[in-house]
Motif scaffolding. Structure first.
Motif, PDB file in Angstrom:
ATOM      1  N   ARG A 382       0.996  -1.228   0.029  1.00  0.00           N
ATOM      2  CA  ARG A 382       0.046   0.168  -0.021  1.00  0.00           C
ATOM      3  C   ARG A 382       0.838   1.167  -0.080  1.00  0.00           C
ATOM      4  O   ARG A 382       1.793   1.292   0.779  1.00  0.00           O
ATOM      5  CB  ARG A 382      -0.856  -0.100   1.344  1.00  0.00           C
ATOM      6  N   THR A 383       0.552   2.249  -0.881  1.00  0.00           N
ATOM      7  CA  THR A 383       1.164   3.503  -0.848  1.00  0.00           C
ATOM      8  C   THR A 383       0.363   4.570  -0.509  1.00  0.00           C
ATOM      9  O   THR A 383      -0.953   4.548  -1.137  1.00  0.00           O
ATOM     10  CB  THR A 383       1.921   3.892  -2.178  1.00  0.00           C
ATOM     11  N   GLN A 384       0.413   5.615   0.223  1.00  0.00           N
ATOM     12  CA  GLN A 384      -0.480   6.648   0.813  1.00  0.00           C
ATOM     13  C   GLN A 384       0.288   7.934   0.624  1.00  0.00           C
ATOM     14  O   GLN A 384       1.429   8.076   1.141  1.00  0.00           O
ATOM     15  CB  GLN A 384      -0.992   6.114   2.313  1.00  0.00           C
ATOM     16  N   TRP A 385      -0.459   8.713   0.236  1.00  0.00           N
ATOM     17  CA  TRP A 385      -0.213  10.227   0.068  1.00  0.00           C
ATOM     18  C   TRP A 385      -0.928  11.180   1.071  1.00  0.00           C
ATOM     19  O   TRP A 385      -2.406  10.986   1.064  1.00  0.00           O
ATOM     20  CB  TRP A 385      -0.458  10.728  -1.480  1.00  0.00           C
ATOM     21  N   ASN A 386      -0.434  12.036   1.729  1.00  0.00           N
ATOM     22  CA  ASN A 386      -1.073  13.018   2.628  1.00  0.00           C
ATOM     23  C   ASN A 386      -0.899  14.275   2.173  1.00  0.00           C
ATOM     24  O   ASN A 386       0.160  14.728   2.570  1.00  0.00           O
ATOM     25  CB  ASN A 386      -0.522  12.483   3.976  1.00  0.00           C
ATOM     26  N   GLN A 390      -4.062  14.983   7.926  1.00  0.00           N
ATOM     27  CA  GLN A 390      -5.172  14.390   8.162  1.00  0.00           C
ATOM     28  C   GLN A 390      -5.948  13.913   6.913  1.00  0.00           C
ATOM     29  O   GLN A 390      -7.156  13.668   7.085  1.00  0.00           O
ATOM     30  CB  GLN A 390      -6.347  15.265   9.105  1.00  0.00           C
ATOM     31  N   LEU A 391      -5.534  14.104   5.846  1.00  0.00           N
ATOM     32  CA  LEU A 391      -6.130  13.655   4.497  1.00  0.00           C
ATOM     33  C   LEU A 391      -5.323  12.337   3.996  1.00  0.00           C
ATOM     34  O   LEU A 391      -4.190  12.833   3.618  1.00  0.00           O
ATOM     35  CB  LEU A 391      -6.367  14.517   3.559  1.00  0.00           C
ATOM     36  N   ASP A 392      -5.842  11.153   4.011  1.00  0.00           N
ATOM     37  CA  ASP A 392      -5.023  10.182   3.434  1.00  0.00           C
ATOM     38  C   ASP A 392      -5.791   9.904   2.045  1.00  0.00           C
ATOM     39  O   ASP A 392      -6.809   9.690   1.764  1.00  0.00           O
ATOM     40  CB  ASP A 392      -5.424   8.736   4.406  1.00  0.00           C
ATOM     41  N   ARG A 435      -8.503   4.283  -1.428  1.00  0.00           N
ATOM     42  CA  ARG A 435      -9.163   5.023  -0.311  1.00  0.00           C
ATOM     43  C   ARG A 435      -8.721   6.568  -0.191  1.00  0.00           C
ATOM     44  O   ARG A 435      -7.784   6.829  -0.485  1.00  0.00           O
ATOM     45  CB  ARG A 435      -8.805   4.227   1.060  1.00  0.00           C
ATOM     46  N   TRP A 436     -10.018   7.296   0.086  1.00  0.00           N
ATOM     47  CA  TRP A 436      -9.799   8.808   0.618  1.00  0.00           C
ATOM     48  C   TRP A 436     -10.581   8.750   1.776  1.00  0.00           C
ATOM     49  O   TRP A 436     -11.533   8.315   1.961  1.00  0.00           O
ATOM     50  CB  TRP A 436     -10.694   9.643  -0.380  1.00  0.00           C
ATOM     51  N   GLN A 437      -9.709   9.268   2.908  1.00  0.00           N
ATOM     52  CA  GLN A 437     -10.239   9.409   4.123  1.00  0.00           C
ATOM     53  C   GLN A 437      -9.946  10.616   4.723  1.00  0.00           C
ATOM     54  O   GLN A 437      -8.436  11.247   4.931  1.00  0.00           O
ATOM     55  CB  GLN A 437      -9.662   8.180   4.923  1.00  0.00           C
TER      56      GLN A 437
END
Length: 442
Positions: A382-386, A390-392, A435-437
């Motif tokens: 999984r790769t996640q960008w912020n 507080q925005l994933d 995912r957008w969180q």
């Protein structure tokens, strides 16, 4: 592509057909929480509640369906006690939630759902603690299978569960007859470098009553009548060890291992699965606390699992995790023989004399392994960008490999729009999750 799931409206997903399977699924959730703390002469009194609403396919359509409510936390902490719905104190490390987006099946972790419990934690100083917890056993998948009832069907949506707190018999599970809670003991140490711990569990795997083919005063079918007697009480158990290590630069590495006899729900969140490869072959598997038949004792199922994960922080806005795990399910020789004797056509496929009633809709043919044992594993990243705090925004890619029970030639009856299939074979699936969180903190 979705992998086969084991519950409710998700059960048909493993057929991979245009009338029963979604190639694309949506989940939209809104969650809120309250964390209230008050200082007292006995220490901090904490009350925590978290609940939300969810709209998702295929359980609900996106076109105006009513969102379903859910809650996974509602507990109080006071003077060392934790009472209510919280995460199980058996849990140690998993990559679910913090480092992946999917529902991890190679772990029995309850972080996503919570667990009803009553626990006491003693703090020994220097980060060392010990906990004794009494927990609701019904959330631990498994259940004891009465081989006189219907089960081991295709699709694998139900087992003939017949134990102290759950009765299934081919229908929707209903919790009742709760006799003994799961007893959990945990020792752990939390430090700046991370944490490490060991856990042990005792789980009631006792049966309800023997089934008989003769009608009697308390049942027209002879099933689950106190006059039938019951197998001797049996208790399953589980052991686990896990740790998480904080590395320089914010990186993390962690692992968890688990072994269980008669308590598989502590090592895996999977229960049963069916997974098709077009109409040429199908894979299947079932997990139970144990199995018994009329006049026999309960034979406990052995399950072990292992998982690991690593996360690398590229910079404050980018991070990537790598993870994977394995589960092995084993029925002992006595359990295997009891199951084999209740397969239709077993004298042809397994060389044993069949005993009525037939337990399974699967008919093994010569060359079949005739073994209910199976295993599965998964690996992903999984790769996640912020882009802002507080925005994933992230992408996960997952590969799942399911090694089937009863591998080999067999007659598998039609299931929904799938025609009869004549080979039980290992299966696999690729999945991608976006995912957008957005998180809000006080």
């Amino acid at each position: 592509m979705p992998i086969g799931s084991q519950t409710g409206t998700e059960a048909a997903q493993g057929r991979f057909t245009r009338d029963a399977t979604n190639d694309v699924n949506y989940r939209v959730r809104a969650v809120t929480s309250w964390d209230v703390r008050q200082q007292t002469e006995y220490g901090t009194l904490r009350t925590y509640i978290r609940f939300g609403v969810s709209n998702e396919t295929p359980g609900g359509t996106g076109g105006g369906s009513t969102p379903s409510a859910f809650w996974d936390r509602a507990f109080m902490q006071f003077a060392g006690f934790t009472v209510g719905r919280s995460q199980s104190f058996f849990d140690l490390f998993t990559y679910g939630g913090a480092y992946s987006y999917h529902n991890v099946r190679v772990s029995g972790d309850t972080g996503a759902s919570g667990q009803n419990l009553w626990a006491y934690t003693a703090q020994f100083g220097n980060g060392f603690s010990g906990t004794l917890s009494l927990e609701d056993p019904a959330t631990r998948k498994g259940g004891t299978v009465d081989l006189g009832a219907v089960g081991f069907a295709i699709p694998a949506t139900a087992l003939g569960l017949d134990n102290a707190f759950t009765l299934n018999n081919g229908a929707v599970p209903t919790a009742f007859g709760f006799r003994v809670p799961d007893i959990i003991a945990n020792l752990r140490v939390d430090q700046a470098w991370g944490f490490a711990g060991i856990s042990a569990a005792l789980h009631d795997a006792s049966g309800a009553y023997y089934n008989t083919a003769v009608a009697n005063a308390c049942s027209l079918t002879g099933a689950n009548c106190v006059n039938n007697g019951h197998p001797e009480d049996k208790y399953g158990w589980a052991l686990a060890g896990g740790a998480k290590f904080n590395l320089p630069g914010g990186d993390m590495i962690g692992f968890n291992v688990c072994y269980a006899e008669g308590a598989p729900g502590f090592c895996t969140n999977n229960a049963v699965f069916t997974l098709y490869n077009s109409s040429t072959s199908v894979g299947a598997g079932w997990i139970a606390d144990g199995v018994f038949a009329n006049g026999t004792q309960i034979e406990l199922t052995r399950v072990w699992s292992a998982l690991a994960a690593y996360e690398h922080i590229w910079n404050p806005k980018w991070r990537t995790s790598f993870f994977g795990g394995y589960v092995n399910v084993n029925y002992n020789d006595n359990a295997t023989a009891l199951i084999q004797q209740r397969l239709p056509g077993v004298a042809v496929g397994c060389g044993r004399a069949a005993i009525a009633p037939a337990l399974s809709t699967i008919q093994p043919l010569p060359g079949n392994s005739c073994s209910p044992d199976y295993d599965f594993w998964e690996a992903g990243t999984r790769t996640q960008w912020n882009p802002v705090p507080q925005l994933d925004i992230g992408l996960e890619v997952l590969y799942s490999k399911r090694n089937t029970a009863f591998k080999g030639p067999a007659i598998v009856p039609a299931s929904g729009s799938r025609p009869p299939v004549f080979v039980l074979e290992d299966q696999d699936a690729w999945s991608a999750m976006f995912r957008w969180q957005r998180n809000f903190y006080p």
